[in-house]
Write an enzyme that holds these catalytic residues in place. Structure first.
Site, PDB file in Angstrom:
ATOM      1  N   GLU A   1       0.801  -1.235   0.000  1.00  0.00           N
ATOM      2  CA  GLU A   1       0.000   0.000   0.000  1.00  0.00           C
ATOM      3  C   GLU A   1       0.831   1.281   0.000  1.00  0.00           C
ATOM      4  O   GLU A   1       0.670   2.150   0.865  1.00  0.00           O
ATOM      5  CB  GLU A   1      -0.993  -0.019   1.161  1.00  0.00           C
ATOM      6  CG  GLU A   1      -1.970  -1.190   1.079  1.00  0.00           C
ATOM      7  CD  GLU A   1      -3.060  -1.147   2.138  1.00  0.00           C
ATOM      8  OE1 GLU A   1      -2.912  -0.410   3.131  1.00  0.00           O
ATOM      9  OE2 GLU A   1      -4.072  -1.861   1.961  1.00  0.00           O
TER      10      GLU A   1
ATOM     11  N   GLU B   1      -6.627  -7.377  -1.574  1.00  0.00           N
ATOM     12  CA  GLU B   1      -7.118  -7.389  -0.197  1.00  0.00           C
ATOM     13  C   GLU B   1      -8.571  -6.946  -0.205  1.00  0.00           C
ATOM     14  O   GLU B   1      -8.918  -5.951  -0.845  1.00  0.00           O
ATOM     15  CB  GLU B   1      -6.349  -6.417   0.711  1.00  0.00           C
ATOM     16  CG  GLU B   1      -4.924  -6.777   1.025  1.00  0.00           C
ATOM     17  CD  GLU B   1      -4.335  -5.814   2.064  1.00  0.00           C
ATOM     18  OE1 GLU B   1      -5.116  -5.188   2.821  1.00  0.00           O
ATOM     19  OE2 GLU B   1      -3.097  -5.683   2.099  1.00  0.00           O
TER      20      GLU B   1
END
Length: 405
Positions: free
Chosen positions: A214, A328
């Site tokens: 991320e 995710e």
């Protein structure tokens, strides 16, 4: 997951740890991996030559469902690793996403934790301690290989947990956003990349390398991360041309790249504030596939928006003729997880050509009593996992390998 630091409930049972006396093994020292170093090219994962939007898995071009198990290489117990891998294999998972990073600035404060690298004013060191060093990731890779499972290994964390960007800036100066252009920090990061990639690149247990979990650069121009991703992915390819490389981002879009943007609060997904442009980054030649994440509630959206988010990334992947992966996605325990996530999975299976999705995260009961899990874990041997895990694995595997949507 970006709230990992707030969600960790890591209560590791007491274990005998062989503490490192003096400095860890320095960067220039070479120690061979205990892994089987034979190259099995038939097991390498590549973007399919028959359809650029899908992956090859076990020699077959197919869709697949996987899961996140960030903790696998940070478990201090071999028995815990074996138990977890056995449970994930029994669920049908063939691909896991596992943290390939673990950095500390102060080994004296991390002696009871697993870490792979030390960065401080005296230099850059790798931890070869068999109890809490790189041997723990070695064991996880080997355990996965025995079960025919492949791993996605992120090489850096955006956040502070277990060795993020700030472990570099703490030593080499600047702030989080400056990391991407800090020459000394990037040199150290590439040294770590070389350490990990060269250690495992011959293992058939590697699915792909990932630049960062991320990555964001709030307030930056999108060009900052795009240039960093281009340079770093090209470096990885120079070390290992056989395996795929992804960015590991959440898939942030701009209003232009998203097409017709639904009338939601756009403070998160579509403004470009985080310095990430999914479409621009996916176009990088040395980025093989796109990743995107989804936490609708944390981002201020409603559950039905999730299917829109999936469709938007599918459309960009189709336009660029590359695979995209929902890497995710999760709903907290206590909510109707099958009712909420089921429609997202149906969108992936029936309405898009999203190549794969990865549930966050797999949960099990470890023999040692360790608990590296959060409120989003979906536990082994539960009815929820039977639907969102085992059944979804079968549905994705059964989907025809024709990217027409």
């Amino acid at each position: 997951m970006y709230l990992l630091s707030q969600l960790l409930l890591f209560a590791v049972a007491a274990v005998d740890v062989l503490h490192v006396h003096g400095a860890p093994t320095p960067l220039e020292d070479s120690k061979p991996s205990e892994l089987d170093r034979r190259i099995d090219t038939t097991s390498f994962s590549r973007v399919s030559t028959t359809s650029k939007r899908l992956f090859q898995l076990a020699g077959k071009t197919q869709y697949f469902a996987g899961t996140n198990a960030w903790w696998l290489g940070h478990l201090p117990s071999n028995q815990d690793v074996d138990t977890a891998v056995a449970h994930m294999a029994a669920t049908g998972y063939k691909v896991l996403r596992v943290w390939g990073f673990g950095t500390t600035n102060d080994a004296s404060k991390s002696s009871g934790d697993v870490y792979y690298q030390v960065l401080n004013s005296s230099g850059q060191y790798f931890n070869y301690n068999p109890s809490n060093g790189i041997a723990r990731l070695d064991y996880a890779v080997a355990a996965a290989q025995k079960k025919g499972i492949q791993l996605i290994l992120p090489l850096l964390n955006n956040y502070d947990d277990l060795g993020g960007i700030n472990t570099y800036t703490n030593v080499y100066g600047g702030d989080h956003n400056g990391f991407y252009t800090n020459a000394k920090a990037q040199a150290a990061y590439k040294a770590y990349i070389k350490f990990i990639v060269n250690r495992y690149k011959s293992s058939p247990a590697i699915f792909s390398w990932e630049l960062c979990n991320e990555p964001v650069c709030p307030g930056c121009a999108a060009s900052v991360i795009t240039k960093w991703a281009s340079d770093t992915s090209a470096y990885i390819k120079s070390l290992d041309p056989h395996h795929m490389v992804s960015l590991g981002d959440e898939g942030w879009l701009t209003a232009t790249s998203a097409g017709t943007v639904p009338n939601y609060d756009q403070s998160h997904a579509y403004t470009g504030y985080n310095g990430v442009d999914f479409q621009r980054n996916l176009a990088i030649p040395t980025i093989d596939y796109g990743t995107f994440h989804m936490y609708y509630d944390l981002w201020g959206y409603n559950a039905s928006w999730g299917s829109t988010w999936i469709a938007q990334h599918n459309a960009i992947g189709k336009a660029l003729n590359k695979p995209v992966m929902l890497e995710e996605y999760a709903v907290k325990d206590g909510l109707d997880r099958v009712g909420i996530m089921g429609p997202w999975q149906e969108t992936v299976v029936k309405k898009t050509s999203v190549a794969a999705d990865m549930l966050w995260q797999f949960g099990t009961v470890f023999p040692s009593g360790s608990r590296p899990l959060d409120d989003y874990a979906v536990y082994w041997n539960t009815s929820t996992l039977a639907v969102l895990g085992a059944q979804h694995v079968k549905d994705m595997a059964a989907k025809a390998a024709v990217a027409t949507v």
